[in-house]
Scaffold this motif. Structure first.
Motif, PDB file in Angstrom:
ATOM      1  N   ILE A 162      45.119  -3.538  -7.081  1.00 50.55           N
ATOM      2  CA  ILE A 162      46.055  -4.423  -7.795  1.00 50.55           C
ATOM      3  C   ILE A 162      47.497  -3.949  -7.600  1.00 50.55           C
ATOM      4  CG2 ILE A 162      46.796  -5.142 -10.123  1.00 50.55           C
ATOM      5  CD1 ILE A 162      43.770  -5.234 -10.843  1.00 50.55           C
ATOM      6  N   LEU A 163      47.694  -2.608  -7.638  1.00 48.05           N
ATOM      7  CA  LEU A 163      49.048  -2.069  -7.428  1.00 48.05           C
ATOM      8  C   LEU A 163      49.552  -2.436  -6.022  1.00 48.05           C
ATOM      9  CD1 LEU A 163      51.473  -0.311  -8.334  1.00 48.05           C
ATOM     10  CD2 LEU A 163      50.274   1.662  -7.371  1.00 48.05           C
ATOM     11  N   CYS A 164      48.681  -2.287  -5.037  1.00 47.86           N
ATOM     12  CA  CYS A 164      49.069  -2.626  -3.656  1.00 47.86           C
ATOM     13  C   CYS A 164      49.473  -4.094  -3.567  1.00 47.86           C
ATOM     14  CB  CYS A 164      47.919  -2.351  -2.686  1.00 47.86           C
ATOM     15  SG  CYS A 164      47.639  -0.596  -2.421  1.00 47.86           S
ATOM     16  N   ARG A 165      48.693  -4.956  -4.214  1.00 45.88           N
ATOM     17  CA  ARG A 165      48.984  -6.388  -4.202  1.00 45.88           C
ATOM     18  C   ARG A 165      50.366  -6.631  -4.810  1.00 45.88           C
ATOM     19  NH1 ARG A 165      44.211  -9.072  -6.994  1.00 45.88           N
ATOM     20  NH2 ARG A 165      43.008  -8.129  -5.308  1.00 45.88           N
ATOM     21  N   LYS A 166      50.614  -5.947  -5.939  1.00 48.03           N
ATOM     22  CA  LYS A 166      51.884  -6.095  -6.651  1.00 48.03           C
ATOM     23  C   LYS A 166      53.064  -5.618  -5.796  1.00 48.03           C
ATOM     24  CE  LYS A 166      53.323  -4.782 -11.297  1.00 48.03           C
ATOM     25  NZ  LYS A 166      52.869  -4.001 -12.456  1.00 48.03           N
ATOM     26  N   MET A 167      52.821  -4.541  -5.029  1.00 46.31           N
ATOM     27  CA  MET A 167      53.899  -3.994  -4.194  1.00 46.31           C
ATOM     28  C   MET A 167      53.974  -4.682  -2.834  1.00 46.31           C
ATOM     29  SD  MET A 167      53.337   0.092  -4.971  1.00 46.31           S
ATOM     30  CE  MET A 167      54.532   0.637  -3.768  1.00 46.31           C
ATOM     31  N   ARG A 168      53.137  -5.702  -2.639  1.00 43.27           N
ATOM     32  CA  ARG A 168      53.060  -6.410  -1.347  1.00 43.27           C
ATOM     33  C   ARG A 168      52.753  -5.450  -0.193  1.00 43.27           C
ATOM     34  NH1 ARG A 168      54.618 -11.472  -2.450  1.00 43.27           N
ATOM     35  NH2 ARG A 168      56.046 -11.759  -4.208  1.00 43.27           N
ATOM     36  N   VAL A 169      51.857  -4.523  -0.483  1.00 40.63           N
ATOM     37  CA  VAL A 169      51.410  -3.581   0.529  1.00 40.63           C
ATOM     38  C   VAL A 169      50.102  -4.104   1.115  1.00 40.63           C
ATOM     39  CG1 VAL A 169      50.440  -1.264   0.854  1.00 40.63           C
ATOM     40  CG2 VAL A 169      52.515  -1.580  -0.517  1.00 40.63           C
ATOM     41  N   THR A 170      50.010  -4.117   2.436  1.00 39.83           N
ATOM     42  CA  THR A 170      48.789  -4.588   3.096  1.00 39.83           C
ATOM     43  C   THR A 170      47.782  -3.449   3.192  1.00 39.83           C
ATOM     44  OG1 THR A 170      50.179  -6.012   4.420  1.00 39.83           O
ATOM     45  CG2 THR A 170      47.900  -5.730   5.160  1.00 39.83           C
ATOM     46  N   ILE A 171      46.568  -3.724   2.726  1.00 40.49           N
ATOM     47  CA  ILE A 171      45.484  -2.750   2.895  1.00 40.49           C
ATOM     48  C   ILE A 171      44.790  -3.091   4.212  1.00 40.49           C
ATOM     49  CG2 ILE A 171      43.298  -1.875   1.969  1.00 40.49           C
ATOM     50  CD1 ILE A 171      44.340  -2.606  -0.840  1.00 40.49           C
ATOM     51  N   GLU A 172      45.012  -2.259   5.229  1.00 39.30           N
ATOM     52  CA  GLU A 172      44.434  -2.545   6.546  1.00 39.30           C
ATOM     53  C   GLU A 172      42.973  -2.162   6.617  1.00 39.30           C
ATOM     54  OE1 GLU A 172      47.154  -0.612   9.337  1.00 39.30           O
ATOM     55  OE2 GLU A 172      47.916  -2.609   9.812  1.00 39.30           O
ATOM     56  N   ARG A 173      42.648  -1.045   5.992  1.00 40.97           N
ATOM     57  CA  ARG A 173      41.250  -0.633   5.922  1.00 40.97           C
ATOM     58  C   ARG A 173      41.013   0.019   4.572  1.00 40.97           C
ATOM     59  NH1 ARG A 173      39.398   2.922  10.915  1.00 40.97           N
ATOM     60  NH2 ARG A 173      37.352   2.573   9.974  1.00 40.97           N
ATOM     61  N   SER A 174      39.811  -0.133   4.067  1.00 42.13           N
ATOM     62  CA  SER A 174      39.462   0.542   2.812  1.00 42.13           C
ATOM     63  C   SER A 174      38.009   0.963   2.891  1.00 42.13           C
ATOM     64  CB  SER A 174      39.697  -0.398   1.625  1.00 42.13           C
ATOM     65  OG  SER A 174      39.113  -1.654   1.886  1.00 42.13           O
ATOM     66  N   ILE A 175      37.771   2.206   2.573  1.00 42.05           N
ATOM     67  CA  ILE A 175      36.412   2.754   2.645  1.00 42.05           C
ATOM     68  C   ILE A 175      36.157   3.545   1.374  1.00 42.05           C
ATOM     69  CG2 ILE A 175      34.892   4.363   3.893  1.00 42.05           C
ATOM     70  CD1 ILE A 175      36.566   3.758   6.411  1.00 42.05           C
ATOM     71  N   SER A 176      34.987   3.351   0.816  1.00 45.40           N
ATOM     72  CA  SER A 176      34.632   4.156  -0.354  1.00 45.40           C
ATOM     73  C   SER A 176      33.589   5.193   0.048  1.00 45.40           C
ATOM     74  CB  SER A 176      34.076   3.265  -1.471  1.00 45.40           C
ATOM     75  OG  SER A 176      32.788   2.816  -1.111  1.00 45.40           O
ATOM     76  N   LEU A 177      33.532   6.236  -0.738  1.00 45.49           N
ATOM     77  CA  LEU A 177      32.554   7.296  -0.495  1.00 45.49           C
ATOM     78  C   LEU A 177      31.690   7.447  -1.726  1.00 45.49           C
ATOM     79  CD1 LEU A 177      35.308   9.449   0.907  1.00 45.49           C
ATOM     80  CD2 LEU A 177      33.118   9.563   2.040  1.00 45.49           C
ATOM     81  N   ASP A 178      30.393   7.555  -1.495  1.00 48.31           N
ATOM     82  CA  ASP A 178      29.523   7.768  -2.657  1.00 48.31           C
ATOM     83  C   ASP A 178      29.410   9.267  -2.933  1.00 48.31           C
ATOM     84  OD1 ASP A 178      27.680   8.922  -0.968  1.00 48.31           O
ATOM     85  OD2 ASP A 178      26.289   7.219  -0.978  1.00 48.31           O
ATOM     86  N   ARG A 179      28.566   9.591  -3.890  1.00 47.00           N
ATOM     87  CA  ARG A 179      28.422  10.972  -4.337  1.00 47.00           C
ATOM     88  C   ARG A 179      28.159  11.950  -3.192  1.00 47.00           C
ATOM     89  NH1 ARG A 179      26.581  14.057  -9.421  1.00 47.00           N
ATOM     90  NH2 ARG A 179      28.724  13.445  -9.710  1.00 47.00           N
ATOM     91  N   ASN A 180      27.395  11.499  -2.184  1.00 49.08           N
ATOM     92  CA  ASN A 180      27.022  12.385  -1.073  1.00 49.08           C
ATOM     93  C   ASN A 180      28.009  12.309   0.080  1.00 49.08           C
ATOM     94  OD1 ASN A 180      24.600  13.143  -2.432  1.00 49.08           O
ATOM     95  ND2 ASN A 180      23.789  11.135  -1.869  1.00 49.08           N
ATOM     96  N   GLY A 181      29.140  11.657  -0.149  1.00 50.30           N
ATOM     97  CA  GLY A 181      30.138  11.571   0.899  1.00 50.30           C
ATOM     98  C   GLY A 181      29.791  10.545   1.963  1.00 50.30           C
ATOM     99  N   VAL A 182      28.836   9.677   1.687  1.00 50.43           N
ATOM    100  CA  VAL A 182      28.484   8.637   2.663  1.00 50.43           C
ATOM    101  C   VAL A 182      29.479   7.484   2.533  1.00 50.43           C
ATOM    102  CG1 VAL A 182      26.714   6.994   3.408  1.00 50.43           C
ATOM    103  CG2 VAL A 182      26.058   9.267   2.557  1.00 50.43           C
TER     104      VAL A 182
END
Lengths: 206, 395
Positions: A162-182
């Motif tokens: 939401i902050l990125c959207r507000k700042m008009r920042v483009t998210i080019e890639r986004s990756i999440s990591l689970d507990r095991n770093g996957v």
């Protein structure tokens, strides 16, 4: 990938390294002992620099031949000219900044891209811990008691998006990591990512 | 080479031979000084350690501080004490002479063989004295560059120096960016502050107030302003230490006595120490040189020469920098080093900066500070890798 690299890197650092083009110019903000920088310089031919607040980290980095300055990112980032770097990296540090939003602005001014990794305070274990015990969570990603934590501006994956959207920042890639770093790419549902991602890595540009 | 006149008083043996190398430069083209005077056929004395490799890429220039000289890694020819950077320069040391060719040049204005007030003015055949032109840090560096031309060294692998040596490093980086691969200013500043100038003025006044100074022409009368120079050294020496260091070393301990003497003898160890520092200094240093070199430091203000912005001095610099400061240095405190780092960041230069925790004060760069030595060794190792220097010893 980096299977041949002798030192195992933190999972989020490896994800960050994989987002960086070989031979580019990189500033690692809060580079600690220089694990990521060392990898980038030696394995990806990057022109790498670092800023680190702690004297021990700085001494370790410079002693290892890395170009690192002792400094405070919240004041020192202002020195650099616009787009001095291809990537400015801030790993697991935004939540410890006094002014995360202005730091983010600086990252995107100094770098053509910013790469930010942060712990997700909305992970289901944290939510569950808070609901059941009524106490601030302490876990491997957030290992501090509330009274000694440097993490003064914790946020959730959804908050950051939401902050990125507000700042008009483009998210080019986004990756999440689970507990095991996957790692997992963000799918359609931000709700699910926000519930199951323990931390996230974002590649940003203005 | 015989001992410069300023260090010789009547009755001293004058056939003392200064070891090391000495060349006369400016024979074809004179050195144009900042003050406008041109120096031709002037001597420059230097010392070298290690071997220059075939392509001349392993040369390190070490710039010495105010009262240092070229004898940094050997027994000093006058005092017979170990060299001021014996800890740093030699086989297996941070400036490893198995790998690097390490040079140290007596600065212009100095008194160990390079042109200075105690040397002979070729035009008059007598010592220059106060007729020696006032020199600047930039003049010192230009003279060093002429020596490198003479030696056939096109580009230095590194230029390194503490205190005034660090000022020369900055000047090298700004004036000859293509001739330097890596630059290490240690415990330095890009300008002299009012406080720095003030301390120097105390020293100069002490020298000039000594009747034996004789208006700067003491050698004519077979005298030397020992007392004035010793007081100058004592005052300056305090600024090189730190309060914690003084406390640790001396506290309020008394010197070889049970109680206070109610007189003005050196009751306290710290007094005795300072007196000793003063007395031993005058054996090896010329009073007029002290005036000239402190003046050169006071005149140093890089930003002013580059339109008021220090960063302007380093635009597009290709040099790898390593700036080092010490926590307890109050003469050139960390904030001064940080100013240099900020200027280098403003031009996106390749810079490392470490503030070393030490209670050694300004002189920490001369002491056994393992963290400092590790940082410098590591930085040079990284730079050598980028420069493509072989990992095997030279020669």
């Amino acid at each position: 990938m980096s299977a041949a690299y002798p030192k195992a890197m933190r999972a989020d650092l490896q994800l960050i390294a994989d987002m960086i083009e070989p031979g580019s110019r990189v500033l690692d903000v809060g580079c600690a002992d220089g694990a990521l920088l060392d990898y980038l310089v030696n394995e990806k031919g990057v022109d790498g620099r670092g800023i680190e607040l702690g004297a021990d980290g700085v001494n370790a980095c410079v002693s290892a031949g890395l170009s690192v300055i002792q400094g405070d990112a919240e004041t020192d980032l202002f020195d650099y000219p616009d787009h001095a770097f291809d990537y400015v990296v801030l790993s697991q540090t935004l939540q410890a900044m006094r002014a995360p939003k202005s730091t983010l602005e600086q990252l995107l001014r100094v770098g053509r891209h910013a790469i930010v990794s942060l712990p997700n305070f909305a992970h289901w274990r944290l939510r569950w811990h808070l609901v059941v015990s009524g106490r601030m969570p302490v876990n491997p990603t957030l290992p501090y008691e509330w009274y000694e934590t440097p993490n003064i501006h914790l946020c959730t994956i959804r908050d950051f998006v939401i902050l990125c959207r507000k700042m008009r920042v483009t998210i080019e890639r986004s990756i999440s990591l689970d507990r095991n770093g996957v790692p997992r790419r963000f799918g359609r549902s931000l709700y699910m990512v926000n519930l199951f991602g323990e931390q996230a890595v974002f590649l940003l540009r203005t | 080479m015989i001992l410069p006149k300023g260090l010789v008083s009547a009755g001293d043996p004058i056939d003392f031979v200064l070891p090391g190398h000495r060349v006369f430069l400016g024979c074809d083209r004179p050195l144009k000084l900042d003050c406008g005077v041109e120096l031709s056929e002037f001597p420059v004395a230097y010392q070298a350690y290690g071997r220059l490799n075939k392509d001349g890429s392993n040369a390190i220039l070490v710039c010495h501080a105010l009262t240092g000289d070229q004898f940094m890694a050997e027994s000093h020819p006058l005092t017979h004490k170990e060299g001021w950077w014996d800890l740093m320069v030699g086989p297996g040391k941070p400036l490893d002479t198995m790998h690097y060719f390490v040079l140290c040049v007596n600065v212009l204005g100095g008194c160990m063989g390079s042109a200075g007030p105690s040397e002979i003015n070729p035009e008059t055949g007598e010592a220059w004295g106060l007729s020696f032109p006032v020199i600047t840090i930039a003049d010192m560096v230009r003279a060093q560059a002429m020596l490198l031309d003479h030696l056939g060294i096109e580009k230095l692998f590194a230029v390194i120096g503490g205190s005034m040596g660090g000022m020369q490093v900055l000047e090298w980086a700004a004036s000859f960016p293509q001739r330097v691969f890596a630059a290490v200013p240690i415990a330095a500043a890009a300008h002299h502050t009012a406080q720095n100038i003030a301390f120097h003025e105390v020293g100069r006044q002490a020298i000039m107030a000594d009747p034996d100074w004789c208006g700067g022409e003491y050698w004519r009368y077979g005298k030397r302003p020992h007392r004035g120079l010793a007081v100058a050294r004592m005052a300056a020496h305090i600024t090189y230490l730190s309060e914690p260091k003084l406390h640790e070393k001396f506290g309020r301990r008394l010197q070889d006595r049970e109680g206070l003497t109610y007189g003005f003898d050196a009751d306290f160890q710290v007094e005795s120490y300072l007196r000793h520092q003063g007395i031993s200094f005058v054996e090896r240093f010329d009073a007029n040189s002290y005036l000239y070199i402190t003046r050169a430091m006071d005149y140093f203000d890089m930003a002013a020469r580059y339109g008021g912005g220090l960063a302007n001095a380093f635009v597009d610099t290709p040099i790898r920098f390593c700036v080092i400061s010490f926590t307890s240095d109050w003469l050139y405190p960390t904030v001064e080093s940080r100013r240099i780092v900020h200027a280098l960041n403003a031009v996106a230069a390749n810079v490392s900066f470490a503030e070393i925790v030490s209670n050694g004060g300004h002189d920490a760069f001369l002491l056994d500070e393992p963290k400092f030595h590790r940082v410098l060794t590591g930085f040079l190792g990284g730079a050598a890798q980028h420069r493509g220097l072989p990992k095997t010893p030279t020669g």
